[in-house]
Design a protein around this motif. Structure first.
Motif, PDB file in Angstrom:
ATOM      1  N   UNK A 140       0.824  -1.209   0.000  1.00 30.63           N
ATOM      2  CA  UNK A 140       0.000   0.000   0.000  1.00 30.63           C
ATOM      3  C   UNK A 140       0.858   1.258   0.000  1.00 30.63           C
ATOM      4  N   UNK A 141       0.251   2.337  -0.457  1.00 26.78           N
ATOM      5  CA  UNK A 141       0.914   3.636  -0.365  1.00 26.78           C
ATOM      6  C   UNK A 141      -0.077   4.644   0.200  1.00 26.78           C
ATOM      7  N   UNK A 142       0.450   5.642   0.879  1.00 24.14           N
ATOM      8  CA  UNK A 142      -0.404   6.682   1.431  1.00 24.14           C
ATOM      9  C   UNK A 142       0.419   7.944   1.622  1.00 24.14           C
ATOM     10  N   UNK A 143      -0.292   9.063   1.660  1.00 25.00           N
ATOM     11  CA  UNK A 143       0.386  10.333   1.876  1.00 25.00           C
ATOM     12  C   UNK A 143      -0.500  11.508   1.515  1.00 25.00           C
ATOM     13  N   UNK A 144       0.009  12.690   1.774  1.00 27.30           N
ATOM     14  CA  UNK A 144      -0.734  13.920   1.512  1.00 27.30           C
ATOM     15  C   UNK A 144      -0.890  14.133   0.004  1.00 27.30           C
TER      16      UNK A 144
END
Length: 77
Positions: free
Chosen positions: A51-55
């Motif tokens: 998974x990836x996540x961020x602003x």
């Protein structure tokens, strides 16, 4: 469990029928339910299915999380 659909958002009636039949084995009353509509989402994933996540750039207090492909609905939460 589909990993090869890319950005195809076409509703597959065959898949919906299979899901409904399976669900009705657990909830027989679903056979009398009115279907109001269907939705299909993309199955975005990374090369290693991590998974990836961020602003999100230029959007204050908005974040994106994705990358689990077709497993996202079950493992994401």
């Amino acid at each position: 469990h589909e990993n090869d659909q890319g950005f195809d958002l076409t509703v597959d009636k065959t898949v919906l029928d299979q899901l409904q039949q399976e669900a009705e084995t657990y909830l027989p009353r679903l056979s009398k339910a009115e279907i109001l509509g269907e939705r299909v989402g993309t199955r975005a994933y990374t090369s290693d299915f991590a998974p990836f996540f961020g602003a999100v750039p230029n959007l204050s207090h908005v974040y994106a999380a994705s990358g689990l492909g077709s497993s996202g609905l079950t493992t994401g939460p």
